[in-house]
Design an enzyme around this catalytic site. Structure first.
Site, PDB file in Angstrom:
ATOM      1  N   HIS A 160       0.877  -1.170   0.000  1.00  0.00           N
ATOM      2  CA  HIS A 160       0.000   0.000   0.000  1.00  0.00           C
ATOM      3  C   HIS A 160       0.913   1.218   0.000  1.00  0.00           C
ATOM      4  O   HIS A 160       1.802   1.311   0.855  1.00  0.00           O
ATOM      5  CB  HIS A 160      -0.923  -0.005   1.217  1.00  0.00           C
ATOM      6  CG  HIS A 160      -1.676  -1.289   1.344  1.00  0.00           C
ATOM      7  ND1 HIS A 160      -2.762  -1.582   0.542  1.00  0.00           N
ATOM      8  CD2 HIS A 160      -1.477  -2.378   2.116  1.00  0.00           C
ATOM      9  CE1 HIS A 160      -3.206  -2.792   0.842  1.00  0.00           C
ATOM     10  NE2 HIS A 160      -2.445  -3.303   1.796  1.00  0.00           N
TER      11      HIS A 160
ATOM     12  N   CYS B  98       5.924 -19.199   3.319  1.00  0.00           N
ATOM     13  CA  CYS B  98       6.226 -20.438   4.021  1.00  0.00           C
ATOM     14  C   CYS B  98       7.073 -21.315   3.100  1.00  0.00           C
ATOM     15  O   CYS B  98       7.433 -20.903   2.006  1.00  0.00           O
ATOM     16  CB  CYS B  98       4.939 -21.151   4.442  1.00  0.00           C
ATOM     17  SG  CYS B  98       3.784 -21.406   3.108  1.00  0.00           S
TER      18      CYS B  98
END
Lengths: 115, 115
Positions: free
Chosen positions: A67, A82
């Site tokens: 953002h 992950c």
């Protein structure tokens, strides 16, 4: 300690090039691949009138989001990965575009379990 | 202290209903609206063979993301909202679906500046 993934919250200050969604999309996708991730989807939105960009790259290994506030030369990025990826490798790729004067990185381990 | 937005990292343990991307999409969109946010885009991916779901709702006020591990009854959510939204209001809406036995919330203020 075992955990599901590493989540980096990256605040970019005194940054540049925060108002072009296509350029930011390309850069975040390159950053994801550099970190070892596989891209599933990306979507970027361009705000008016300030030119800010919000977007996300959904990965097989979680996501990158951004953002931007061009009027403050500020961007908030998070990189959650992950598996065998190294999310830290994504930061220099972004820095080539954003040329931030200051970068703050907060690292969180998500899904920690005691073994 | 002024800041750009509040970022909640929410780890859900002993959770249920983690493998249906359409149901999770609807729930996260309802959670976003309940928190006062405006939805721009949502995208959810269903992994095989474990049934895990990764997805994101891009908001006018930032985003909500989720990654689920049904085989561990675990989900990692993040809720980043700026403006007048209250991201804490999103959590009970999610909890209705996921019925987590334990919820860990880490709250980060993004883009802090000293005034």
């Amino acid at each position: 300690m075992k955990f599901a993934g590493t989540h980096l919250l990256v605040d970019l200050w005194d940054a540049r090039n925060l108002d072009d969604p296509e350029q930011i999309d390309r850069t975040l996708c390159e950053a994801a691949v550099t970190a070892g991730a596989t891209i599933l989807h990306s979507h970027f939105h361009h705000f008016t009138p300030n030119g800010g960009v919000s977007g996300v790259v959904v990965l097989a290994e979680s996501h990158i989001s951004i953002h931007t506030w061009p009027e403050r030369n500020f961007a908030a990025v998070d990189i959650f990965m992950c598996g065998a990826c190294d999310p830290h490798l994504a930061i220099p790729v972004m820095q080539r575009l954003f040329q931030a004067g200051r970068i703050e990185v907060d690292e969180q381990r998500r899904g920690r379990v005691q073994l």
